[in-house]
Design a protein around this motif. Structure first.
Motif, PDB file in Angstrom:
ATOM      1  N   TRP A   1       0.818  -1.217   0.000  1.00 52.61           N
ATOM      2  CA  TRP A   1       0.000   0.000   0.000  1.00 52.61           C
ATOM      3  C   TRP A   1       0.847   1.261   0.000  1.00 52.61           C
ATOM      4  O   TRP A   1       0.482   2.258  -0.648  1.00 52.61           O
ATOM      5  CB  TRP A   1      -0.951  -0.010   1.195  1.00 52.61           C
ATOM      6  CG  TRP A   1      -2.013  -1.053   1.078  1.00 52.61           C
ATOM      7  CD1 TRP A   1      -2.128  -2.208   1.785  1.00 52.61           C
ATOM      8  CD2 TRP A   1      -3.096  -1.057   0.135  1.00 52.61           C
ATOM      9  NE1 TRP A   1      -3.218  -2.929   1.361  1.00 52.61           N
ATOM     10  CE2 TRP A   1      -3.847  -2.240   0.357  1.00 52.61           C
ATOM     11  CE3 TRP A   1      -3.517  -0.174  -0.847  1.00 52.61           C
ATOM     12  CZ2 TRP A   1      -4.980  -2.552  -0.386  1.00 52.61           C
ATOM     13  CZ3 TRP A   1      -4.651  -0.483  -1.586  1.00 52.61           C
ATOM     14  CH2 TRP A   1      -5.359  -1.661  -1.351  1.00 52.61           C
ATOM     15  N   THR A   2       1.981   1.238   0.706  1.00 53.72           N
ATOM     16  CA  THR A   2       2.861   2.414   0.676  1.00 53.72           C
ATOM     17  C   THR A   2       3.403   2.631  -0.726  1.00 53.72           C
ATOM     18  O   THR A   2       3.429   3.762  -1.233  1.00 53.72           O
ATOM     19  CB  THR A   2       4.024   2.231   1.666  1.00 53.72           C
ATOM     20  OG1 THR A   2       3.503   1.964   2.969  1.00 53.72           O
ATOM     21  CG2 THR A   2       4.888   3.482   1.713  1.00 53.72           C
ATOM     22  N   THR A   3       3.832   1.554  -1.368  1.00 51.49           N
ATOM     23  CA  THR A   3       4.357   1.668  -2.737  1.00 51.49           C
ATOM     24  C   THR A   3       3.257   2.103  -3.696  1.00 51.49           C
ATOM     25  O   THR A   3       3.498   2.921  -4.597  1.00 51.49           O
ATOM     26  CB  THR A   3       4.953   0.326  -3.183  1.00 51.49           C
ATOM     27  OG1 THR A   3       5.964  -0.074  -2.259  1.00 51.49           O
ATOM     28  CG2 THR A   3       5.567   0.449  -4.574  1.00 51.49           C
ATOM     29  N   LEU A   4       2.053   1.569  -3.522  1.00 50.11           N
ATOM     30  CA  LEU A   4       0.947   1.947  -4.408  1.00 50.11           C
ATOM     31  C   LEU A   4       0.642   3.437  -4.306  1.00 50.11           C
ATOM     32  O   LEU A   4       0.437   4.108  -5.329  1.00 50.11           O
ATOM     33  CB  LEU A   4      -0.294   1.126  -4.056  1.00 50.11           C
ATOM     34  CG  LEU A   4      -1.557   1.465  -4.858  1.00 50.11           C
ATOM     35  CD1 LEU A   4      -1.342   1.182  -6.338  1.00 50.11           C
ATOM     36  CD2 LEU A   4      -2.757   0.677  -4.330  1.00 50.11           C
ATOM     37  N   VAL A   5       0.624   3.962  -3.078  1.00 48.76           N
ATOM     38  CA  VAL A   5       0.335   5.392  -2.896  1.00 48.76           C
ATOM     39  C   VAL A   5       1.368   6.247  -3.615  1.00 48.76           C
ATOM     40  O   VAL A   5       1.023   7.200  -4.329  1.00 48.76           O
ATOM     41  CB  VAL A   5       0.291   5.734  -1.397  1.00 48.76           C
ATOM     42  CG1 VAL A   5       0.265   7.249  -1.196  1.00 48.76           C
ATOM     43  CG2 VAL A   5      -0.939   5.108  -0.745  1.00 48.76           C
ATOM     44  N   PHE A   6       2.641   5.902  -3.463  1.00 46.40           N
ATOM     45  CA  PHE A   6       3.680   6.708  -4.102  1.00 46.40           C
ATOM     46  C   PHE A   6       3.701   6.500  -5.617  1.00 46.40           C
ATOM     47  O   PHE A   6       4.075   7.422  -6.357  1.00 46.40           O
ATOM     48  CB  PHE A   6       5.038   6.385  -3.486  1.00 46.40           C
ATOM     49  CG  PHE A   6       5.287   7.102  -2.191  1.00 46.40           C
ATOM     50  CD1 PHE A   6       5.840   8.378  -2.180  1.00 46.40           C
ATOM     51  CD2 PHE A   6       4.954   6.522  -0.986  1.00 46.40           C
ATOM     52  CE1 PHE A   6       6.059   9.051  -0.997  1.00 46.40           C
ATOM     53  CE2 PHE A   6       5.172   7.187   0.218  1.00 46.40           C
ATOM     54  CZ  PHE A   6       5.723   8.452   0.210  1.00 46.40           C
ATOM     55  N   ALA A   7       3.333   5.321  -6.094  1.00 48.03           N
ATOM     56  CA  ALA A   7       3.240   5.112  -7.538  1.00 48.03           C
ATOM     57  C   ALA A   7       2.139   5.981  -8.131  1.00 48.03           C
ATOM     58  O   ALA A   7       2.293   6.547  -9.223  1.00 48.03           O
ATOM     59  CB  ALA A   7       2.974   3.635  -7.833  1.00 48.03           C
ATOM     60  N   VAL A   8       1.022   6.106  -7.417  1.00 46.53           N
ATOM     61  CA  VAL A   8      -0.060   6.987  -7.882  1.00 46.53           C
ATOM     62  C   VAL A   8       0.391   8.444  -7.851  1.00 46.53           C
ATOM     63  O   VAL A   8       0.130   9.219  -8.783  1.00 46.53           O
ATOM     64  CB  VAL A   8      -1.317   6.781  -7.014  1.00 46.53           C
ATOM     65  CG1 VAL A   8      -2.383   7.815  -7.359  1.00 46.53           C
ATOM     66  CG2 VAL A   8      -1.869   5.377  -7.195  1.00 46.53           C
ATOM     67  N   LEU A   9       1.087   8.840  -6.771  1.00 45.70           N
ATOM     68  CA  LEU A   9       1.605  10.203  -6.695  1.00 45.70           C
ATOM     69  C   LEU A   9       2.550  10.496  -7.857  1.00 45.70           C
ATOM     70  O   LEU A   9       2.537  11.589  -8.429  1.00 45.70           O
ATOM     71  CB  LEU A   9       2.335  10.412  -5.370  1.00 45.70           C
ATOM     72  CG  LEU A   9       1.482  10.497  -4.107  1.00 45.70           C
ATOM     73  CD1 LEU A   9       2.380  10.613  -2.878  1.00 45.70           C
ATOM     74  CD2 LEU A   9       0.529  11.678  -4.163  1.00 45.70           C
ATOM     75  N   GLU A  10       3.380   9.515  -8.194  1.00 43.68           N
ATOM     76  CA  GLU A  10       4.352   9.695  -9.280  1.00 43.68           C
ATOM     77  C   GLU A  10       3.666  10.038 -10.594  1.00 43.68           C
ATOM     78  O   GLU A  10       4.196  10.769 -11.419  1.00 43.68           O
ATOM     79  CB  GLU A  10       5.174   8.413  -9.438  1.00 43.68           C
ATOM     80  CG  GLU A  10       6.265   8.474 -10.487  1.00 43.68           C
ATOM     81  CD  GLU A  10       7.433   9.325 -10.042  1.00 43.68           C
ATOM     82  OE1 GLU A  10       8.020  10.016 -10.902  1.00 43.68           O
ATOM     83  OE2 GLU A  10       7.764   9.313  -8.842  1.00 43.68           O
ATOM     84  N   ARG A  11       2.440   9.517 -10.781  1.00 45.08           N
ATOM     85  CA  ARG A  11       1.761   9.670 -12.065  1.00 45.08           C
ATOM     86  C   ARG A  11       0.658  10.722 -12.062  1.00 45.08           C
ATOM     87  O   ARG A  11       0.100  11.020 -13.111  1.00 45.08           O
ATOM     88  CB  ARG A  11       1.175   8.311 -12.479  1.00 45.08           C
ATOM     89  CG  ARG A  11       2.259   7.344 -12.922  1.00 45.08           C
ATOM     90  CD  ARG A  11       1.871   5.892 -12.738  1.00 45.08           C
ATOM     91  NE  ARG A  11       2.931   5.025 -13.234  1.00 45.08           N
ATOM     92  CZ  ARG A  11       4.070   4.773 -12.570  1.00 45.08           C
ATOM     93  NH1 ARG A  11       4.277   5.331 -11.380  1.00 45.08           N
ATOM     94  NH2 ARG A  11       5.000   3.991 -13.089  1.00 45.08           N
ATOM     95  N   THR A  12       0.331  11.255 -10.903  1.00 41.63           N
ATOM     96  CA  THR A  12      -0.779  12.208 -10.838  1.00 41.63           C
ATOM     97  C   THR A  12      -0.389  13.571 -10.285  1.00 41.63           C
ATOM     98  O   THR A  12      -0.992  14.581 -10.670  1.00 41.63           O
ATOM     99  CB  THR A  12      -1.913  11.645  -9.966  1.00 41.63           C
ATOM    100  OG1 THR A  12      -1.417  11.351  -8.655  1.00 41.63           O
ATOM    101  CG2 THR A  12      -2.479  10.370 -10.585  1.00 41.63           C
ATOM    102  N   VAL A  13       0.572  13.625  -9.381  1.00 43.65           N
ATOM    103  CA  VAL A  13       0.936  14.895  -8.758  1.00 43.65           C
ATOM    104  C   VAL A  13       2.074  15.532  -9.551  1.00 43.65           C
ATOM    105  O   VAL A  13       3.070  14.863  -9.860  1.00 43.65           O
ATOM    106  CB  VAL A  13       1.379  14.673  -7.292  1.00 43.65           C
ATOM    107  CG1 VAL A  13       1.800  15.993  -6.658  1.00 43.65           C
ATOM    108  CG2 VAL A  13       0.240  14.047  -6.512  1.00 43.65           C
ATOM    109  N   PRO A  14       1.947  16.796  -9.905  1.00 43.12           N
ATOM    110  CA  PRO A  14       3.019  17.457 -10.665  1.00 43.12           C
ATOM    111  C   PRO A  14       4.285  17.590  -9.840  1.00 43.12           C
ATOM    112  O   PRO A  14       4.292  17.424  -8.628  1.00 43.12           O
ATOM    113  CB  PRO A  14       2.418  18.841 -10.975  1.00 43.12           C
ATOM    114  CG  PRO A  14       1.380  19.048  -9.933  1.00 43.12           C
ATOM    115  CD  PRO A  14       0.811  17.688  -9.636  1.00 43.12           C
TER     116      PRO A  14
END
Length: 330
Positions: free
Chosen positions: A137-150
């Motif tokens: 879950w920690t990796t998933l959150v940061f993977a989503v951040l990598e692709r969505t947050v500028p």
């Protein structure tokens, strides 16, 4: 794509097929022009056109990677923007959460009157589940951040460098040791003089009064030595082999007698056990019935606390030597 398509046509088509439809025409025109210019430059230098075309396309590399560049789409799970934050957070969570979960499960199983095997098995399963879920879950959150947050606007600066004095070895350990040892000594004295349990208004110590004076005095000596060790580590500014050796001796000096007294039944006040047997006879009978296969609830609790005590001692020894190794490698 026809059978007569050139390598350039095939390469351009493979590159733009994963791009949004609105961008395909512009990328096709730009890429075809760029390839044509590079091929012509090689031809002007004397290379055959077929050889020049193959060399240019080989230099451009995998069309999928090139397309990701055009689309500004990362081809990594967590990139350099968030990797360090992810790694630091994950390490912190792995230090704290599994240990808390293990303690909680151990307490719950003891209250359920589970056997020793069931308790240990449940702890191992929960620790593995917690580790896997934390990582996922920690990796998933940061993977989503990598692709969505500028990309963050604020960049790292030298103002964020920590002060050297704050990283001095042993400072936090010394403060923590003082607090822990003072609270521990106060708890022992309070248990003996005032009592955490006061049936009929009189103190009922949890620790065996026969441990006084020699065993308790020896414990206070070890605790004082632990405090002196923490101060010595702070004054030295780093861990060393002699300090780690002293830490090992002190850990064993605490752990071995504690385990001996616990297993031999000399640690707990017999009057406290008698109080449980008389005032909570029904609850105690149910507990013993639930843990009969392992010798009764007292044996289960003794083994659990013995394992916890041994684990603390082993961890303390390993921690001291690990810090010594890190200090020497620096």
């Amino acid at each position: 794509m026809t059978a007569t398509a050139t390598l350039t046509d095939r390469y351009v088509d493979a590159t733009i097929r994963s791009l949004p439809a609105a961008a395909q025409a512009d990328v096709r025109a730009e890429l075809e022009a760029s390839i044509a210019d590079a091929v012509q430059a090689r031809v002007d230098q004397g290379e055959p056109r077929e050889v020049a075309e193959r060399a240019v396309l080989s230099e451009l590399g995998d069309p999928g990677i090139l397309a990701a560049g055009y689309a500004d789409r990362p081809l990594h799970l967590i990139g350099p923007r968030y990797f360090l934050v992810w790694w630091r957070l994950l390490k912190l969570l792995l230090w704290i959460v599994p240990a808390c979960a293990a303690v909680g499960i151990a307490i719950a199983k003891v209250l359920e009157f589970a056997t020793i095997g069931e308790t240990i098995g449940a702890i191992v399963v929960v620790i593995l589940q917690v580790i896997v879920n934390l990582g996922f879950w920690t990796t998933l959150v940061f993977a989503v951040l990598e692709r969505t947050v500028p990309v963050p606007v604020t960049a790292w600066s030298v103002d964020q460098l920590p002060e050297v004095v704050e990283n001095r070895a042993g400072l936090s350990e010394m403060i923590g040791s003082i607090i822990f040892l003072v609270l521990g000594a106060a708890a022992i004295l309070w248990d003996s003089l005032r009592g955490f349990l006061r049936p009929d208004g009189e103190a009922l110590p949890l620790l065996n009064p026969e441990l006084w004076p020699w065993w308790i005095t020896a414990l206070f000596v070890v605790m004082a030595a632990e405090l002196i060790l923490a101060v010595a580590v702070y004054r030295a500014g780093r861990w060393s082999v002699p300090l780690a050796t002293v830490n090992t001796v002190l850990a064993l000096a605490f752990g071995v007698p504690a385990l001996y007294l616990l297993v031999s039944g000399q640690l707990v006040n017999p009057e406290f056990l008698h109080f449980l047997a008389t005032e909570h006879a029904e609850d105690l009978a149910k507990a013993n019935a639930g843990a009969a296969a392992q010798g009764g609830i007292f044996r289960v609790v003794t083994v659990v606390f013995a394992v916890v005590t041994a684990g603390i001692v082993v961890w303390d020894i390993i921690d001291g030597w690990w810090k010594t190794f890190r200090a020497r490698t620096r």
